[in-house]
Design a protein around this motif. Structure first.
Motif, short mmCIF file in Angstrom:
data_model
loop_
_atom_site.label_atom_id
_atom_site.label_comp_id
_atom_site.label_asym_id
_atom_site.label_seq_id
_atom_site.Cartn_x
_atom_site.Cartn_y
_atom_site.Cartn_z
N SER A 688 -12.13 9.60 -5.63
CA SER A 688 -10.95 8.86 -6.05
C SER A 688 -9.74 9.45 -5.32
O SER A 688 -9.54 10.67 -5.32
N GLU A 689 -8.96 8.57 -4.69
CA GLU A 689 -7.80 9.03 -3.91
C GLU A 689 -6.67 8.04 -4.00
O GLU A 689 -6.87 6.82 -3.89
N ILE A 690 -5.47 8.54 -4.21
CA ILE A 690 -4.25 7.73 -4.19
C ILE A 690 -3.50 8.05 -2.89
O ILE A 690 -3.30 9.22 -2.55
N GLU A 691 -3.10 7.01 -2.19
CA GLU A 691 -2.37 7.16 -0.93
C GLU A 691 -1.09 6.35 -0.99
O GLU A 691 -1.10 5.17 -1.39
N LEU A 692 0.01 6.95 -0.56
CA LEU A 692 1.30 6.29 -0.47
C LEU A 692 1.72 6.27 0.99
O LEU A 692 1.75 7.32 1.65
N VAL A 693 2.03 5.09 1.52
CA VAL A 693 2.36 4.95 2.94
C VAL A 693 3.69 4.21 3.06
O VAL A 693 3.87 3.13 2.50
N PHE A 694 4.63 4.80 3.83
CA PHE A 694 5.95 4.21 4.01
C PHE A 694 6.27 4.12 5.50
O PHE A 694 5.80 4.93 6.30
N HIS A 695 7.12 3.16 5.84
CA HIS A 695 7.64 2.98 7.19
C HIS A 695 9.16 2.97 7.09
O HIS A 695 9.80 1.90 7.05
N PRO A 696 9.78 4.15 7.04
CA PRO A 696 11.21 4.24 6.69
C PRO A 696 12.16 3.58 7.68
O PRO A 696 13.04 2.82 7.29
N ASN A 697 12.05 3.90 8.97
CA ASN A 697 13.01 3.39 9.94
C ASN A 697 12.39 3.41 11.32
O ASN A 697 11.22 3.75 11.49
N LYS A 698 13.20 3.05 12.32
CA LYS A 698 12.65 2.93 13.67
C LYS A 698 12.32 4.27 14.30
O LYS A 698 11.64 4.32 15.33
N PHE A 699 12.81 5.38 13.70
CA PHE A 699 12.50 6.69 14.25
C PHE A 699 11.31 7.35 13.54
O PHE A 699 10.59 8.12 14.15
N VAL A 700 11.13 7.06 12.27
CA VAL A 700 9.96 7.54 11.53
C VAL A 700 9.00 6.36 11.39
O VAL A 700 9.18 5.49 10.55
N LYS A 701 8.03 6.34 12.27
CA LYS A 701 7.08 5.22 12.30
C LYS A 701 6.35 5.10 10.97
O LYS A 701 6.11 4.00 10.48
N LYS A 702 5.95 6.23 10.39
CA LYS A 702 5.33 6.22 9.07
C LYS A 702 5.34 7.62 8.50
O LYS A 702 5.40 8.62 9.24
N TRP A 703 5.31 7.68 7.20
CA TRP A 703 4.94 8.93 6.55
C TRP A 703 4.07 8.56 5.36
O TRP A 703 4.23 7.52 4.73
N SER A 704 3.09 9.41 5.08
CA SER A 704 2.13 9.11 4.03
C SER A 704 1.80 10.38 3.26
O SER A 704 1.87 11.50 3.78
N PHE A 705 1.44 10.17 2.00
CA PHE A 705 0.99 11.25 1.13
C PHE A 705 -0.27 10.80 0.42
O PHE A 705 -0.37 9.65 -0.02
N ASN A 706 -1.25 11.68 0.33
CA ASN A 706 -2.47 11.34 -0.39
C ASN A 706 -2.92 12.53 -1.23
O ASN A 706 -2.69 13.69 -0.87
N THR A 707 -3.56 12.23 -2.33
CA THR A 707 -4.19 13.26 -3.15
C THR A 707 -5.38 12.63 -3.86
O THR A 707 -5.37 11.43 -4.18
N GLY A 708 -6.41 13.43 -4.06
CA GLY A 708 -7.61 12.87 -4.68
C GLY A 708 -8.61 13.94 -5.06
O GLY A 708 -8.38 15.14 -4.88
N VAL A 709 -9.71 13.48 -5.62
CA VAL A 709 -10.78 14.37 -6.07
C VAL A 709 -12.11 13.87 -5.52
O VAL A 709 -12.31 12.68 -5.29
N ARG A 710 -13.01 14.82 -5.29
CA ARG A 710 -14.41 14.53 -4.99
C ARG A 710 -15.24 15.26 -6.05
O ARG A 710 -15.24 16.49 -6.09
#
Length: 803
Positions: A688-710
């Protein structure tokens, strides 16, 4: 081999000038109907692409027939579309960016179709997933895919497992050529440079129709080919550091295409010290060191393309024996004066690799050629591989430590020739032959298997029919394999028995008798998939597959120090036959997707290793190692995977991935509960994993955070007869990661940074598929064996440099 090359040359001369092309034109728009400039179109098969103009139009000349193109633009969902000349102009609509709706095409080697419509169960691991993984090797990364596990020896050796099957029951290929690296060994890992891989495609279930013997459990294909456009030249630098075992790695690659000549080369290195956990501290001799090279060059012609690959994988890795003193401190062998003695291991946090250790080298050269004819395509793929495996040990002070005790060299010549008939009235066929010739030489003082030659040949026919919502495919194949194992005398000094041990057995004569044997078999498959509507798809596959016994299983007679056991072959082994039924239900919409895949496989004459015992059921020891012998009996496997992915359209940055995978395998005619279950079956696993993905502006193409368990459940379905296996406790691993991509104002990527952590709560655990689980007891804490890696943080930096 000469005949095959003559056939290739004949077809080339006959049809090379008969090729006709088709010009594809079209326009690409967004969901609002506005045209889109700078959209990339690329075909892996053709090594060719183009880009839309300012008004969204594109034109490209391609060979006749249907060809898959990946269509991508920043801010929009990537699509894969099959283009041909049936339309005067194509109109393609790209949907707004959705990180979790990316088209996938399943390439089986004899056909290709979108994953949703393909009857096969498969998965794809992208370059981005590989870059952002916090796992120490690429096989560990693949275990994030439901149904995939790994058989491990520390962090240096990982062997993939598909639905409970591994080694010679699944086939590893690189760029379409099967990898032959003496993969029959329990501690023989995959010798492919993970840093050079662009994409990994996985087929779960029998694939003997495409590849013959050894693919009855599935296929993993590692692809190194990059997407390149005419005039493009790329440089890329990648570095990473792992805190637990101080693993540091780098890769530098260059790729480009000029005047229809395309190339790609990568040099990479990895160095790791001993890993650690709370119970064992730093695990002595678990370090390793790699230095690898991959290169390719090719050219596009009007009639097709030619592509030449060369690679060399080199690795030194320590063999973990797990010997300790009464205080639980690991011991190492050293020479003091004229004696070989055991002393407490020191300097456990450096990068030194001690005795015993392995030195591995895998060289591969490959030639691929595609010839496009007016109504068909010819595809040729030829390869040569040389695998060298050496083990260095210290037995006494008089031995030369630079002379390998075990020294095996395997030469493999691969051939693969296919004739693809272009689709007509939604019907297409593929015909082909493939196989290999092998020569194995045992050159050291110790011998596990004898010198042998192997010849392998297979021929197949495949057909596929599409309707608007339904696809049906079927195929049949015949294979022939011949093994000629040669007699080999071995001196008693290198196969002695210790008469002081009460369980030592005197019946094992050193050396190998000659063995000539052959196997042949028919395979077949029938598959169907049907889209009930745009959201719901049903799939089913019925497949008959097989595996011929390996030379090791037939003739082994020696101590395998890497596996820490004596292995004895069985010349009476027969072919493994498998009949599998696989079914899937897939539901997808813009907010979530659900996929359920179930399988049942009936195995006849399943081959496995059984511990040998004397009349009092005491383990038989040879040179101090427990003895195992290859046996076979009927077995059945059943299980499946369940996936639930939640990605609300109104919260595009949110993604919650969940999966559950299980495998149960048991023998049909077992005598007791201790002998009921098939050995080496992975524990059931919940991800189980939660991922957050953002595309803030033209200089930061993306940033993402994920956390989960196996969460790995208790595995109490173990083959406990004679303590061959023991049950394994449940455990839970927590991970988290952050990744960001920066770009300049022109949209060129500047760097890709990943920070991640694995096993954040420093769980001390043993995987059921860890070979180290069965090493000696630690006197300091009473725990048996060596445990897996503890908490580990990683930082990765990828810097693309384009000219």
């Amino acid at each position: 081999m000469k005949l095959l090359f003559n056939i290739m040359l004949f077809f080339s001369i006959q049809f090379i000038f008969a090729q006709n092309t088709q010009t594809i034109t079209g326009v690409i728009k967004n969901e609002n109907g506005s045209t889109l400039p700078e959209v990339h179109l690329y075909s892996d098969e053709l090594h060719k692409g183009t880009e839309t103009t300012e008004n969204g139009h594109f034109t490209i000349s391609i060979p006749s027939g249907n060809h898959w193109f990946t269509i991508s633009k920043e801010g929009y969902s990537t699509q894969v579309i099959e283009l041909n000349g049936s339309k005067k102009e194509w109109t393609i609509t790209l949907k707004d960016d959705d990180e979790h709706h990316i088209d996938e095409v399943i390439f089986t080697g004899i056909s290709s179709s979108k994953k949703k419509l393909s009857p096969l169960s498969g998965a794809t691991v992208s370059k981005e997933q590989l870059l952002e993984s916090a796992q120490p090797n690429i096989i560990e990364t693949l275990t994030q895919t439901p149904g995939i596990e790994n058989f491990s020896t520390g962090t240096s050796i990982s062997k993939p497992i598909i639905r409970g099957l591994g080694s010679n029951r699944i086939l590893i290929s690189q760029n379409g050529i099967r990898q032959e690296e003496q993969q029959w060994g329990a501690e023989h890992g995959v010798q492919i440079d993970g840093q050079s891989i662009e994409k990994v495609q996985i087929i779960k279930g029998p694939a003997s129709l495409m590849y013959g013997s050894d693919a009855l459990g599935g296929v993993i294909n590692f692809n190194t080919e990059k997407h390149l456009h005419e005039g493009e030249v790329k440089w890329n630098l990648n570095t990473a550091y792992f805190t637990n075992n101080k693993q540091r790695q780098f890769s530098l690659d260059n790729a480009g295409m000029l005047n229809n000549i395309f190339w790609d080369w990568t040099i990479s290195g990895v160095e790791a010290a001993n890993y650690e956990n709370d119970y064992d501290g730093r695990v002595f001799n678990s370090g390793f060191r790699n230095l690898n090279f991959n290169g390719s060059i090719g050219k596009n012609y009007n009639w097709g393309n030619t592509h030449f690959f060369v690679s060399n994988f080199h690795q030194n890795l320590g063999i973990i024996e797990g010997e300790r003193d009464e205080n639980g401190q690991f011991l190492q062998h050293v020479i003091q004066g004229d004696e070989l003695v055991e002393v407490p291991a020191t300097n456990l946090d450096d990068y030194t690799i001690h005795f015993p250790y392995q030195r591995l080298n895998h060289f591969k050269a490959q030639l691929k050629q595609n010839i496009f004819l007016p109504t068909s395509k010819l595809a040729f793929n030829f390869g040569y591989q040389q695998n060298d495996r050496k083990e260095f040990e210290l037995h006494d002070a008089e031995e030369d430590p630079n002379e390998p005790a075990l020294n095996m060299r395997l030469h493999t010549y691969n051939y693969d020739m296919k004739w693809f008939i272009n689709e007509k009235n939604h019907f297409k066929t593929t015909w082909g032959i493939n196989g290999m010739f092998q020569e194995n030489k045992s050159l050291g003082e110790e011998h596990l298997i004898s010198n042998y030659n192997l010849y392998d040949f297979g021929a197949f026919a495949y057909a596929e029919k599409k309707w608007k919502k339904t696809l049906i495919n079927a195929g049949i194949r015949w294979d022939y394999r011949r093994i000629n194992s040669k007699a080999l005398e071995v001196e008693e000094d290198h196969h002695h028995h210790d008469d002081e041990d009460e369980h030592e057995d005197e019946v094992f004569e050193p050396g190998f008798e000659a063995l000539k044997t052959s196997f042949n078999n028919f395979s077949g498959s029938l598959g169907i998939s049907h889209n009930l509507n745009k959201n719901l798809t049903l799939k089913a596959t019925l497949g008959k597959s097989f595996r011929a016994p390996t030379a090791l299983e037939l003739t082994a007679n020696g101590v395998h120090h890497g596996s820490l056991r004596y292995e004895r072959g069985n010349p009476n082994l027969d072919i493994e036959n498998a009949l599998q039924v696989d079914g899937s239900i897939i539901f997808t919409n813009r907010n979530f997707s659900i996929e359920t895949s179930l399988f049942y496989t009936d195995y006849q004459d399943f081959i496995y290793l059984e511990k040998m015992t004397d009349e009092q059921n005491n383990p038989i020891l040879v040179d101090g190692f427990e003895a195992f012998e290859y046996q076979q009996q009927d077995a059945e496997f059943f299980g499946g995977e369940f996936l639930l992915n939640i990605h609300p359209r109104v919260i595009k940055w949110f993604h919650w991935k969940n999966s559950f995978a299980m495998v149960n395998a048991q023998f049909k005619d077992y005598e007791s509960e201790a002998s009921k279950y098939v050995p080496n079956i992975p524990a059931n696993k919940l991800l189980s994993e939660i991922e957050l993905v953002f595309h803030p502006n033209k200089f930061v193409k993306k940033w993402s955070f994920n956390t989960g368990v196996r969460h790995y459940m208790e595995q109490d379905h173990a083959y406990t007869l004679y303590d061959t296996e023991t049950p394994t406790d449940a455990y839970t691993l927590v991970h988290a990661g952050f990744s960001t991509v920066f770009q300049n104002k022109k949209g060129k990527e500047l760097f890709h940074l990943t920070l991640a952590g694995e096993n954040l709560f420093d769980e001390t655990y043993q995987s059921h598929l860890s070979r180290l689980k069965y090493l000696d007891e630690n006197p300091a804490n009473g725990k048996t064996g060596v445990f897996n890696m503890g908490r580990n943080f990683v930082v990765k930096l990828n810097i693309p440099l384009s000219l």
